[in-house]
Each structure stands twice: as C-alpha cells, then as structure tokens.
Design an enzyme around this catalytic site. Sequence first.
Site, PDB file in Angstrom:
ATOM      1  CG  ASN A   1      -8.810  -2.442  12.393  1.00 39.61           C
ATOM      2  OD1 ASN A   1      -7.812  -3.022  11.659  1.00 39.61           O
ATOM      3  ND2 ASN A   1      -9.171  -1.537  11.633  1.00 39.61           N
TER       4      ASN A   1
ATOM      5  CG  ASP B   1      -0.312  -0.509   2.473  1.00 38.90           C
ATOM      6  OD1 ASP B   1       0.900  -0.630   2.373  1.00 38.90           O
ATOM      7  OD2 ASP B   1      -0.949  -1.132   3.442  1.00 38.90           O
TER       8      ASP B   1
ATOM      9  CG  HIS C   1      -5.968  -2.837   8.905  1.00 40.67           C
ATOM     10  ND1 HIS C   1      -6.124  -1.423   9.369  1.00 40.67           N
ATOM     11  CD2 HIS C   1      -4.552  -3.199   9.020  1.00 40.67           C
ATOM     12  CE1 HIS C   1      -5.014  -0.970   9.620  1.00 40.67           C
ATOM     13  NE2 HIS C   1      -4.046  -2.118   9.220  1.00 40.67           N
TER      14      HIS C   1
ATOM     15  CD  GLU D   1      -8.737   0.117   7.836  1.00 40.74           C
ATOM     16  OE1 GLU D   1      -8.976  -0.661   9.011  1.00 40.74           O
ATOM     17  OE2 GLU D   1      -7.914   1.040   8.079  1.00 40.74           O
TER      18      GLU D   1
HETATM   19  C1  F6R Z   1       1.436  -1.769   6.110  1.00 42.93           C
HETATM   20  C2  F6R Z   1      -0.045  -2.206   6.177  1.00 42.93           C
HETATM   21  C3  F6R Z   1      -0.745  -2.463   7.456  1.00 42.93           C
HETATM   22  C4  F6R Z   1       0.052  -2.875   8.802  1.00 42.93           C
HETATM   23  C5  F6R Z   1      -0.692  -2.791  10.025  1.00 42.93           C
HETATM   24  C6  F6R Z   1       0.004  -3.014  11.125  1.00 42.93           C
HETATM   25  O1  F6R Z   1       2.067  -1.905   4.880  1.00 42.93           O
HETATM   26  O2  F6R Z   1      -0.241  -3.056   5.285  1.00 42.93           O
HETATM   27  O3  F6R Z   1      -1.779  -3.218   7.421  1.00 42.93           O
HETATM   28  O4  F6R Z   1       0.748  -4.223   8.617  1.00 42.93           O
HETATM   29  O5  F6R Z   1      -1.460  -1.588  10.051  1.00 42.93           O
HETATM   30  O6  F6R Z   1       1.059  -2.072  11.303  1.00 42.93           O
HETATM   31  P1  F6R Z   1       2.002  -2.072  12.502  1.00 42.93           P
HETATM   32  O7  F6R Z   1       2.954  -3.102  12.088  1.00 42.93           O
HETATM   33  O8  F6R Z   1       2.739  -0.811  12.666  1.00 42.93           O
HETATM   34  O9  F6R Z   1       1.389  -2.542  13.769  1.00 42.93           O
END
Ligand code: F6R
Length: 241
Positions: free
Chosen positions: A136, A67, A138, A143
């Site tokens: 959550n 992303d 995702h 989401e």
């Molecule tokens: C990042 C991504 C997100 C993260 C998720 C966890 O490229 O796709 O889905 O993997 O938000 O984020 P952290 O690792 O910062 O807890």
Amino acid sequence: MKIIIAKNYEEMSQKAAEIFEDAIQKNPKIVLGLATGSTPVGMYEHLAEAHAKRGLDFSGVQSFNLDEYVSLAPEHPQSYHYFMNENLFSKVNIQKENTHFPAYNEEKPEESGARYDEAIEEAGGIDLQVLGIGQNGHIAFNEPAEQLSVATGLVTLTQSTIAANSRFFDRVEDVPKQAISSGMGTILKARKIVILASGADKKDAVAKLLDGTKVTTQWPVTLTLLHPDVTLIVDEAAAGK
Ligand code: F6R
C-alpha cells in the site's frame, strides 16, 4: 531519484549490498538505518558474506531499526529484534550496544518514540537508510492516511498490513495491532536512502516512484521523492516490466 532496475530479487539484493559495503568501508563508524521484512533479507545475507569472506568490519557501526511491534518480547521469533539478530547481527561483528530499536514507553505511551529520535540525533543522524515498501506504499509503519507523523511514535496497523504480515504468524489474530514506527521526518532526515522493492505486488507503489511527479500521504513512500539522495533498486517484476 536514481533508479536501478535489477533482473530479479538476487540482483537487487546484491546491488543494495554493494552500496552498503562500500559505505561501511568508507566510514567504519557509519550510522545505518535498517529495515525488516522479506525485502532486505538477501542484502543482509550478502553483507554477512562480505564480513565472513572479506572481513567487512561492523565493530564501529551503529544501527537504528525502523520499527518494532509493541506487544512482542525481543525474544519472540516474530519480533524485529529477533529478525535482525537472525538475519544480520549474529553473523557480523556489530556490537549489541550499538544496535537500536524504538521502544514502547508503558508509563507514557504517547511519548514512545521521542527518546528514539533523540538517540538518532545524538549518534550524529542516520547516514544510510534502507527501506522496503508495503504493497500500500507504506514505509516503516507509516500507513496511507490524510496526515503522517513527522516523529517516531506509536502507530496502529491497517487491516491490509495486518493481512500482509500474517504470513509470518500462525493466525492472523496473532499479528500485533500496534507498533512503534519511525516517523516520516525521522526517515527523511537520513543523509542517503536506498529503497528496495521486489515482486509484482509492489508494482503499484513503485509506479508512483517511477512516475516521480507527485507526492501524496496516501502513498507514503512518494514523500521520498522530495529527498535529495535516494536510490531506488527494484526488480523487473516490481517495475512492472
Ligand atoms: C519493516 C518495515 C516495513 C516493510 C514493508 C515491506 O521494517 O518497515 O515497512 O519494509 O512492510 O515488507 P516486505 O519486505 O516483507 O514486503
């Protein structure tokens, strides 16, 4: 789903890096799916070290990130381009032209992402995908919702994700509200998936995976339970132990 419970963040990172190092050695032209966020930072450190100490060769590796924010320039310190450069790309011999990020199509916003899925196909598909999990549930920016997108495209971040990501910005208002995210179909087409989770705030999402009996779009990561080759590496805090 293969489950590995690591003692802590460091052990989780090391085990994940071993899987990636081994895969790159076996297939020097591997196509990697990469994630940003705090979770994979330790794994990227180990991979940079493997390059420095053991000559792990990234010259034939291709990468596709999950992303990117819509409104941030690649040079912005909070953009995912910048993150990848800081944490991995500048430390290994990957070729810049082999690194890919989904891009916003200003003229046809609704088509943002379509070209990305084609590019992944043209590269032969993702061989090995690393995923972090949102609190959550995702994955990428898919989401919790009644319906999830199959293809890569434009997404609006939820308040909970904006709040979680605000730790990287001076003010919560500075967190971009939109991103281009790999779709669930894009992610699930990867041949092998490694999911990482560390810390007690990931406990609820990880519990759904450990339970392993139900999938729901309200916890997008549970859809990986349908994939035939997933390794979940979690530390004890995330496993709720
Ligand atoms: C990042 C991504 C997100 C993260 C998720 C966890 O490229 O796709 O889905 O993997 O938000 O984020 P952290 O690792 O910062 O807890």
